[in-house]
Every structure is written in C-alpha cells, then in structure tokens.
Design a protein around this motif. Sequence first.
Motif, short mmCIF file in Angstrom:
data_model
loop_
_atom_site.label_atom_id
_atom_site.label_comp_id
_atom_site.label_asym_id
_atom_site.label_seq_id
_atom_site.Cartn_x
_atom_site.Cartn_y
_atom_site.Cartn_z
N LEU A 50 4.41 -8.62 -6.81
CA LEU A 50 4.34 -7.21 -6.77
C LEU A 50 3.11 -6.70 -5.86
O LEU A 50 3.57 -5.64 -5.51
CB LEU A 50 3.81 -6.87 -8.36
N GLU A 51 2.23 -7.67 -5.58
CA GLU A 51 1.34 -7.20 -4.58
C GLU A 51 2.08 -6.75 -3.21
O GLU A 51 1.85 -5.99 -2.32
CB GLU A 51 0.25 -8.15 -4.40
N ARG A 52 2.82 -7.94 -2.80
CA ARG A 52 3.76 -7.94 -1.68
C ARG A 52 4.60 -6.67 -1.81
O ARG A 52 4.70 -6.00 -0.84
CB ARG A 52 4.31 -9.22 -1.30
N CYS A 53 5.17 -6.43 -2.65
CA CYS A 53 6.03 -5.26 -3.06
C CYS A 53 5.19 -3.93 -2.52
O CYS A 53 5.82 -2.93 -2.00
CB CYS A 53 6.49 -5.18 -4.30
N ALA A 56 4.73 -3.09 0.84
CA ALA A 56 5.75 -2.56 1.39
C ALA A 56 6.25 -1.17 1.01
O ALA A 56 7.24 -0.67 1.20
CB ALA A 56 6.84 -3.37 1.08
N GLY A 57 5.26 -0.60 0.06
CA GLY A 57 5.67 0.80 -0.42
C GLY A 57 6.28 0.76 -1.76
O GLY A 57 6.92 1.90 -1.94
N LEU A 58 6.51 -0.33 -2.38
CA LEU A 58 7.35 -0.37 -3.54
C LEU A 58 6.35 -0.62 -4.80
O LEU A 58 5.55 -1.42 -4.71
CB LEU A 58 8.13 -1.63 -3.52
N ARG A 92 14.13 -2.43 1.35
CA ARG A 92 12.78 -2.92 1.60
C ARG A 92 12.61 -3.99 0.62
O ARG A 92 11.69 -4.96 1.22
CB ARG A 92 11.77 -1.89 1.66
N LEU A 93 12.84 -3.98 -0.62
CA LEU A 93 12.65 -5.05 -1.64
C LEU A 93 13.40 -6.17 -1.10
O LEU A 93 12.80 -7.42 -1.19
CB LEU A 93 13.07 -4.64 -3.17
N SER A 94 14.63 -6.18 -0.67
CA SER A 94 15.52 -7.24 -0.15
C SER A 94 14.56 -8.16 0.97
O SER A 94 14.47 -9.39 0.88
CB SER A 94 16.84 -7.13 0.37
N GLU A 95 13.95 -7.05 1.90
CA GLU A 95 13.21 -7.83 2.87
C GLU A 95 11.93 -8.58 2.15
O GLU A 95 11.78 -9.79 2.68
CB GLU A 95 12.88 -6.85 3.72
N VAL A 96 11.42 -7.90 1.36
CA VAL A 96 10.16 -8.55 0.72
C VAL A 96 10.73 -9.96 0.21
O VAL A 96 9.90 -10.95 0.14
CB VAL A 96 9.47 -7.56 -0.47
N LEU A 97 11.83 -10.00 -0.67
CA LEU A 97 12.39 -11.14 -1.25
C LEU A 97 12.75 -12.16 -0.46
O LEU A 97 12.61 -13.44 -0.89
CB LEU A 97 13.25 -10.74 -2.40
#
Length: 99
Positions: A50-53, A56-58, A92-97
């Motif tokens: 969640l912190e990485r998200c 990334a602005g999510l 963006r979430l796909s990139e984080v994952l």
Amino acid sequence: SWLSEARSQLAETGARTARALNLPEPAGGTFLFFDASPWLDGGDDALPLLERCLDAGLLLTPGASCGRDYASWVRLCFSNLPPDQMDEATTRLSEVLSA
C-alpha cells in the motif's frame, strides 16, 4: 435511465479493471477486494504494498480494516474516478505490482 447507465458504466469499469489486473470480475458493487499475497514478498501484511501504491499516487484501502484475517487483502474502489482516469490508475497499479 441515469441509474441504468451508471450501473452499466460501473460494471464495465469494474470488469475492465479486474481484467487488467488478472483478477476475477466483480459480481457487483463498486470495488475489487482481493488477496494481495502474490505481491507481498512472502509476508501477510499489505502495508508495504500500500505504501508503494501511495508513492505511485494510488490510494487503496487496507483489508485489515475488515479484520485481522484480511491483513493481506486490499480494496480498490473503481467508482470514484471517471473511466479514463481509472484506466490510467489501473496501469500505474499494474506497474507497482510488476515491480
């Protein structure tokens, strides 16, 4: 007619978001609630993800807010953005994952 159009748009946005993240499509509602264990590096606490998200602005909701049994789960609301912005957020979430 507005209600019918809104339901249809939400259903399509939810389905498109789920497909983009390789998650089961929601049967209804306005969010995806999913086990994020595959992206937690062997842990059961979703907070680092969640912190990485957030970086990334999510902003996703921790599943632990629903109880300890859901510490590895997250909730993604797909009804709070217009569809084109949701698509961008999903990318963006796909990139984080995938990082």
